[in-house]
Each structure stands twice: as C-alpha cells, then as structure tokens.
Enzyme design. Sequence first.
Site, PDB file in Angstrom:
ATOM      1  CE1 TYR A 240      24.670  98.067  43.878  1.00 21.58           C
ATOM      2  CE2 TYR A 240      24.470  98.439  41.509  1.00 21.58           C
ATOM      3  CZ  TYR A 240      24.114  98.743  42.805  1.00 21.58           C
ATOM      4  OH  TYR A 240      23.188  99.735  43.051  1.00 21.58           O
ATOM      5  CG  HIS A 422      15.504  96.539  49.996  1.00 22.32           C
ATOM      6  ND1 HIS A 422      16.646  96.921  49.338  1.00 22.32           N
ATOM      7  CD2 HIS A 422      14.949  95.558  49.239  1.00 22.32           C
ATOM      8  CE1 HIS A 422      16.808  96.188  48.247  1.00 22.32           C
ATOM      9  NE2 HIS A 422      15.779  95.356  48.159  1.00 22.32           N
TER      10      HIS A 422
END
Length: 614
Positions: A240, A422
């Site tokens: 990431y 999410h």
Amino acid sequence: MRIFNKNLRLQDITIMYFTALAALMVILVASYQAPNNVVEVSNLKPSPSSLLPPLPMPFRVPLDPRGELQLAWNISYANQEVYMELKVAELRHGVVLGMSDRGELTNADLVVLWDSGTRSYFGDAWSDSEGHVSLDSQQDYELIDAKQKDGGFYLLFKRPFSTCDPRDYLIEEGTVHIIYGFLDQPLASLEQLNLSQIHTGVQRVLMLRPDTPSPTLPPDVQTLDVVAPNVIIPNQETTYWCFIHKLPENMPKNHIVMYESVITPGNEAIVHHIEVFECSPDIPDVPQYSGSCDDKMKPGKLNFCRHVLAAWAMGAEAFYYPPDAGLPMGGPGSSRFLRLEVHYHNPLLISGRRDSSGIRLHYTSSLRRYDAGIMELGLVYTPIMAIPPKQHTFYLSGYCTSKCTQTALPPGGIYIFASQLHTHLAGRGVRTVLVRGGKELEVVQEDQHFSTHYQTIRVLRKIVNVLPGDVLITKCTYNTEDRSQPTVGGFGINDEMCVNYIHYYPRTHLELCKTHVDPAYLQKYFTFINRFHGNEQCVCGEVSVTEQYSQLQWDTFSGEVLDSLYNTAPISMHCNQSTAHLFPGMWDKQPLPVVTSILEKPRYPCEGGAPPTD
C-alpha cells in the site's frame, strides 16, 4: 460349464479373437467422443445469438497477474443474462473460468474449454468438495463464438443470472469471485481434471452494473491527476503506497463531476485498487510523503487524511456524479492536502517496474445546484462491539435512527446515489436497508460475497430518497473460524469495522450516523458470563473492554448471549456534525429501532417469481 469346445478350429478361435479386439476398439474410440451435452468447438454452427451484430463489451478486467487472460462482459437486464468474452493470449490445451462463494476451487460453478488431443470441447461443469471436476447435467452456458483472432483466442458465451441449478452460482448484486485456470495437457475426459493440480487464480469484479447512460460532462470541465510519483513497485506481493498531493494555493470552490483511473500501461494487472482521501481541514499543514502506508516512520498527520474523495478497484468504470450534484473541492472549509493510496498486488514479485497510476478528477468551476456529501453509516470504531472466536456466521448491526434523521435532515430528505461498503478481514457480507414506519422499504446497497480486498464506490441502480424520521440499518456478516481470540472493533486490520460510506445530495451537516451497544449493558453481560462460568472474581470495569473480552471463557452459550445482547440492549447513538460534535439532544440509552416487516428477496422466473427489475 464348458467354455471352449475341443472341436473348435484354430480359424474359429482367430475369428473370435479379432471380433473381440474390434469390439474393444469401438468401446475405446467411443470413450474419446464428446459427451452428449457439450459443444464440440470445431463443429460450432452459428446460433441465433451469433447472427446478431458484435456485442459491445463495456466492462473488462485482467484475470491473471501477467494479463494473459482477460474477461469482458455486458449485461441484459431485459433477458436476465450476462454475455462474457474470454480472451486467452496463448491457448495451450484449454482454460477454466468459474465462480464460487469466496473464490474457492471447491464447489465452484465452471465453464471449461478443453481438448482431447484431437478435438476441442466446451461445457458447463462444477467442482466437488475436493476440486474434482464433472460435467453438469444441465448445460446453462451457451457458446456463441470461438475463434483465433489478433492478440489471442476469443470465447463468447452467455449465461442467465439464475439457472435454478443447485450447482450453479447465482449472479447477483455485489462482488463476484472469479476463479480461472490454464490446462497444460490434453484431457481424454473432463473427469480427469482436478483444479488443485493446475495453475489457478482468483479475481474479484462487480458483475452487475447500472445500465443507465453516462451523463454529459460540462464544456468547461478541467482535470487534475492525483497520481503516484514514478514509484518503483516493491518486489513483494502486497504494497500500500501513500503519497501526499497538495492542491494549488487559494484554490476556489469547484465541483468534482466525474473521476476515473489512470493506470500506467503495462501495470494493469498489478494496480489492484486506488483511493484518494481528503485531509482534515483542521490540520493546517501535512508533510510531503511518498512511501509505504504501513511504514512506522511515516508522518503521524497522515492519519488525519481519512475522508474518502474517490475510490477505484480493478475492473471499475469511470464514476459520474448525478447531473444536479458535484463533490466540493477547494474553497473555504476544505483542505489543500489529499492522500493517494495505491494497492499493488504483485504475486510474481516483479522488480524494477515503475508506476504513476492514480485517479484523474474531472471538475468544474460552474457549480451545480447541490453539493454532494459523504456520510458514514454503521458501527462506531470501538472495541465495545466484538465478534466471538470460531464463528461461522456472526452478525453486527449499526443504526442511523429516526431521531437522528429527524434532527439532522432537511424536510425533503437526502438522495443516496452511491455507496462504499467497508469491513476488515473477517467481513463476509454487508447490507444497508431503508426502514420507514417500521417496514423495510428498500435495500440501499447489499453485497453478500463482500471482500475487504475489493472495495470501491458503487453507483446505485436506483437513487434512494431518505426522509426525516427514516431509519438506515447497516448489517455486517463475519466469519472468525480461523481465530482463537475475540475480534473487537477498531482501526487495526485484525480489528473489525462495519461501515457504509453513502454518497448523497444535498450535503448536510450530518457526517456520521452510527451506533454501538450501551456500555453499561455490556458490563452486565461480562458480569453474567463470568459468574455463569464460576468466575466470581470478575474484574469488570477495572480493565479495558478489549481485555474483558479476551478474558472470557468462549463457548456457544457466551456467543449466543452476546448476540442476544446486541439485538435487544439499548444503543448509544453518534449523530455527529461535520465538526465531530453531536447534534443537540439525548443520544445515550436509545431503544433499538423496531422493524415489523422484512423485505423479501426477489425471485427469478425459474423460482416461480417475476425477474428483479431495474
């Protein structure tokens, strides 16, 4: 019983031998013929479907890390069918494409192209609990075309959303886990194939998309690229990458009206998903940063850049705002700093690859009628909410109550046009439903095959109007079979969340509408369970909630009582303004919303119902 007559001549025995040998050859040859219910690709004749003009394939995604296998598709809601085109760069001896609940190779719905060494066949198949493949007695994939063209071999076929075959996957709203595999040798029979013995992989897509035309962009639209600064992608499977992008000084208010991905050519199969976050306006300056989002030495102020501005995942199309609304960027009360986050999925450990992928924002200074806003629904990020260990299925629900919507929404309400679901790693499903007058009115968004590895903003097929006094319930499904300790709510990847970021207009001051169980009732639960298990020395209230959860003796009874607590105890309501302060009112010890009528899931024609409509 006498088998041979001693008077038989040698000639008679010879004739019998060759007759038996001929019969055996017939049996062997027959065993290599195509089964009755598959298509021999070389004998494919034009069907009514293939007489149509070439179908547009607006949705496409690379399936494997090298990009050798690409899937494109289109949807016919009128016929309740999906048309798929599979491109194979180099076809060896066949290919497997399938769908399963979470990308497992077992109990999967498959379509297979294979060759026997002399002929090629196409058929609908399935895998059992050990990965062994068998032809399906009900062939629901219709082959339309198969041919070698520039760039590879193309297969065009279609399948209904629902076949009512218990071995087939039901294609529905939300994430679809696509599995694929390459065949490196001929198969005399498809039953010789076991998916665990070939090269396979998994990819995730949103198969069913809205079929509304894309809005027209205004003539004065400008673009802003928020992209990685020529990053060298690390030669590790998962990275990431974070980068701070600074907006121009004194940038006036604009409206973002569309955004799309910008992927560096050649990296299409490595750039997995991208998000852009706006930093908090309360932070006057955010340091420049380009590096791993997980680096412990990254600036702490990056943690204040959490407001979702744009999100894209592999296979997603451009995202358009409704004609009457745009997302504000720039101007008073906004931040000059954006955080770009790019997820690189590099399982082949490719090194030296450079990347400048990101998001291209299309914006205009001609402001639209409404500012669009983003609101958080679901559960507060707190360890007060937890999931017991060893759970196959456990549910948590968060509420946006009628009291909060009555207090915070304008008289005409708001219009939800998109959302982003999410959870973290234990999440398996998310569902947000609108409740009015105690009755479930409509599903805002649902994904019962949800994966935390595939999160993007999803445009609703129908705009949902939420009025003052309505209730929004977000329910998450979790699986913790692989965990020996309870999973508490929180920000860590091994903690859990249950959130739906809804995109709506007109923008209000309500930014967060979430709940958790009342803490006092949770302490009663800890006391009761400890005493039930003979622990009279309960330290309830003396240590953190996380520690109290970890000290419990977890068994079926402890989990069932916790589930009952969450579904009956009062809740603490977080009805928060954009300033992070609560709206005026009493929000603790609120009763759970009452739901007296549940929506039935639409049924398909083969199930005895009308097809789901647009």
